[in-house]
Design a protein around this motif. Structure first.
Motif, PDB file in Angstrom:
ATOM      1  N   TYR A   1      23.897  36.248  29.894  1.00 45.23           N
ATOM      2  CA  TYR A   1      23.783  36.962  31.169  1.00 45.23           C
ATOM      3  C   TYR A   1      23.172  38.342  30.923  1.00 45.23           C
ATOM      4  CZ  TYR A   1      27.460  33.892  33.142  1.00 45.23           C
ATOM      5  OH  TYR A   1      28.209  32.828  33.576  1.00 45.23           O
TER       6      TYR A   1
ATOM      7  N   PHE B   1      22.740  42.147  33.153  1.00 42.97           N
ATOM      8  CA  PHE B   1      23.300  42.850  34.297  1.00 42.97           C
ATOM      9  C   PHE B   1      22.677  44.234  34.431  1.00 42.97           C
ATOM     10  CE2 PHE B   1      27.051  40.048  34.378  1.00 42.97           C
ATOM     11  CZ  PHE B   1      27.101  39.634  33.063  1.00 42.97           C
TER      12      PHE B   1
ATOM     13  N   TYR C   1      24.367  47.690  35.999  1.00 45.45           N
ATOM     14  CA  TYR C   1      25.533  48.331  36.579  1.00 45.45           C
ATOM     15  C   TYR C   1      25.150  49.737  37.015  1.00 45.45           C
ATOM     16  CZ  TYR C   1      29.126  44.885  35.354  1.00 45.45           C
ATOM     17  OH  TYR C   1      29.915  43.758  35.289  1.00 45.45           O
TER      18      TYR C   1
ATOM     19  N   GLN D   1      26.732  53.546  37.951  1.00 40.95           N
ATOM     20  CA  GLN D   1      27.894  54.419  37.786  1.00 40.95           C
ATOM     21  C   GLN D   1      27.629  55.744  38.484  1.00 40.95           C
ATOM     22  OE1 GLN D   1      28.930  55.777  33.749  1.00 40.95           O
ATOM     23  NE2 GLN D   1      31.071  55.261  34.181  1.00 40.95           N
TER      24      GLN D   1
ATOM     25  N   GLN E   1      33.698  54.772  39.672  1.00 42.77           N
ATOM     26  CA  GLN E   1      33.737  53.610  38.789  1.00 42.77           C
ATOM     27  C   GLN E   1      32.413  52.868  38.771  1.00 42.77           C
ATOM     28  OE1 GLN E   1      36.581  52.282  41.944  1.00 42.77           O
ATOM     29  NE2 GLN E   1      36.456  50.440  40.716  1.00 42.77           N
ATOM     30  N   MET E   2      32.224  52.156  37.710  1.00 46.34           N
ATOM     31  CA  MET E   2      31.027  51.379  37.519  1.00 46.34           C
ATOM     32  C   MET E   2      31.086  50.123  38.385  1.00 46.34           C
ATOM     33  SD  MET E   2      29.344  50.350  33.872  1.00 46.34           S
ATOM     34  CE  MET E   2      30.021  51.818  33.224  1.00 46.34           C
TER      35      MET E   2
ATOM     36  N   LEU F   1      28.838  46.541  39.745  1.00 46.46           N
ATOM     37  CA  LEU F   1      27.742  45.626  39.465  1.00 46.46           C
ATOM     38  C   LEU F   1      26.676  45.716  40.549  1.00 46.46           C
ATOM     39  CD1 LEU F   1      26.637  43.267  37.717  1.00 46.46           C
ATOM     40  CD2 LEU F   1      27.855  41.728  39.271  1.00 46.46           C
TER      41      LEU F   1
ATOM     42  N   ARG G   1      22.883  40.584  38.785  1.00 48.29           N
ATOM     43  CA  ARG G   1      23.117  39.778  37.595  1.00 48.29           C
ATOM     44  C   ARG G   1      22.038  38.703  37.486  1.00 48.29           C
ATOM     45  NH1 ARG G   1      28.543  36.250  37.233  1.00 48.29           N
ATOM     46  NH2 ARG G   1      27.703  35.451  39.174  1.00 48.29           N
TER      47      ARG G   1
ATOM     48  N   PHE H   1      23.131  51.346  34.080  1.00 51.96           N
ATOM     49  CA  PHE H   1      23.281  50.759  32.755  1.00 51.96           C
ATOM     50  C   PHE H   1      22.828  49.303  32.775  1.00 51.96           C
ATOM     51  CE2 PHE H   1      25.463  54.067  30.538  1.00 51.96           C
ATOM     52  CZ  PHE H   1      26.177  54.747  31.503  1.00 51.96           C
TER      53      PHE H   1
ATOM     54  N   MET I   1      30.266  41.934  26.450  1.00 46.24           N
ATOM     55  CA  MET I   1      29.250  42.700  27.137  1.00 46.24           C
ATOM     56  C   MET I   1      28.857  43.944  26.348  1.00 46.24           C
ATOM     57  SD  MET I   1      29.150  43.900  31.087  1.00 46.24           S
ATOM     58  CE  MET I   1      29.089  42.196  31.615  1.00 46.24           C
ATOM     59  N   ARG I   2      27.569  44.110  26.147  1.00 45.45           N
ATOM     60  CA  ARG I   2      27.012  45.276  25.448  1.00 45.45           C
ATOM     61  C   ARG I   2      26.139  46.046  26.428  1.00 45.45           C
ATOM     62  NH1 ARG I   2      28.956  45.161  19.886  1.00 45.45           N
ATOM     63  NH2 ARG I   2      29.851  43.057  19.757  1.00 45.45           N
ATOM     64  N   PHE I   3      26.269  47.354  26.394  1.00 49.43           N
ATOM     65  CA  PHE I   3      25.557  48.218  27.321  1.00 49.43           C
ATOM     66  C   PHE I   3      24.468  49.030  26.631  1.00 49.43           C
ATOM     67  CE2 PHE I   3      28.060  48.058  31.238  1.00 49.43           C
ATOM     68  CZ  PHE I   3      29.205  47.408  30.790  1.00 49.43           C
ATOM     69  N   GLY I   4      23.435  49.344  27.405  1.00 48.18           N
ATOM     70  CA  GLY I   4      22.456  50.316  26.949  1.00 48.18           C
ATOM     71  C   GLY I   4      22.987  51.728  27.149  1.00 48.18           C
ATOM     72  N   ALA I   5      22.195  52.711  26.785  1.00 49.00           N
ATOM     73  CA  ALA I   5      22.616  54.110  26.863  1.00 49.00           C
ATOM     74  C   ALA I   5      22.544  54.672  28.271  1.00 49.00           C
ATOM     75  CB  ALA I   5      21.790  54.959  25.911  1.00 49.00           C
TER      76      ALA I   5
END
Lengths: 114, 114
Positions: B33, B35, B37, B39, B44-45, B47, B50, B91, B102-106
């Motif tokens: 997947y 995504f 997101y 923020q 709060q973050m 969605l 997707r 993000f 789940m891994r996020f970018g900066a």
């Protein structure tokens, strides 16, 4: 539907002290995550639970961080002893299960270590 | 290991115009997947959109759409008719289909100018 609840929202401690953060996920969500978000960076996964079992804790600094999810609902993340570099927002998130691919986040707990 | 890269730390757009945020990722998986997101400041973050990797059709949610290029491992977000409320950190995130790690970018900070 109630969202992901976290407390406290803010915490200031001195280095070498301990701190604990609490998370209550959305009702019925089996999967719970703790993320660390350092200022200016994306969230980094610390630990992932499926019910009360740990799925992934490979990035959790186990010498100082611990987390538990008793009874597969609420979760607590503890830091002891805290270091300056632990200053961050700690985000809790939940999802229905491992395979839905959508996380719901709480507002986070902001930790400042002096 | 899966990595997510957002090469634009900051972007700005004029209200009512269109902006595109870039994201690239690295994975050896074939099913996953992606995504975006959002923020908002001190909130709060949530969605935004997707994309499932096995679907060739690009996802769309109202004013938000993605350009998913699987071979190039690229996943950009287009925001049309930008509104002041779109101002936030965005993000890009990646998750495996089976483990939901789940891994996020900066992140990219988007400013909307009136």
């Amino acid at each position: 539907e109630a969202g992901v609840a976290q407390s406290p929202r803010y915490k200031i401690i001195e280095k070498r002290q301990s701190v604990a953060f609490w998370c209550n996920p959305i009702s019925g969500h089996a999967t719970l995550y703790w993320y660390q978000q350092i200022l200016g960076q994306g969230p980094k996964l610390l630990i992932q639970f499926q019910n009360n079992g740990v799925v992934d804790d490979s990035q959790l600094p186990k010498d100082r961080f611990s987390a538990e999810r008793l009874k597969g609902v609420d979760s607590t993340l503890k830091i002891q002893p805290a270091k300056l570099e632990d200053s961050a927002v700690y985000l809790c998130a939940s999802s229905l299960d491992l395979r839905t691919g959508e996380l719901f986040f709480g507002e986070g707990s902001r930790l400042t270590v002096l | 290991a899966q990595t997510v890269t957002q090469s634009q730390p900051e972007m700005s757009v004029q209200e009512a115009e269109t902006v595109t945020l870039s994201c690239t990722y690295d994975t050896s998986e074939s099913d996953y997947y992606l995504f975006w997101y959002k923020q908002p400041p001190s909130r709060q973050m949530i969605l935004v959109i997707r994309q499932e990797a096995y679907k060739q059709q690009n996802a769309t949610e109202n004013r938000f759409s993605v350009n998913f290029q699987k071979a190039a491992k690229s996943f950009s977000l287009k925001i049309s008719d930008s509104q002041l409320g779109d101002a936030a950190m965005y993000f890009c995130a990646y998750a495996t289909r089976w483990y939901n790690d789940m891994r996020f970018g900066a992140g990219t900070r988007l400013t909307v100018k009136p």
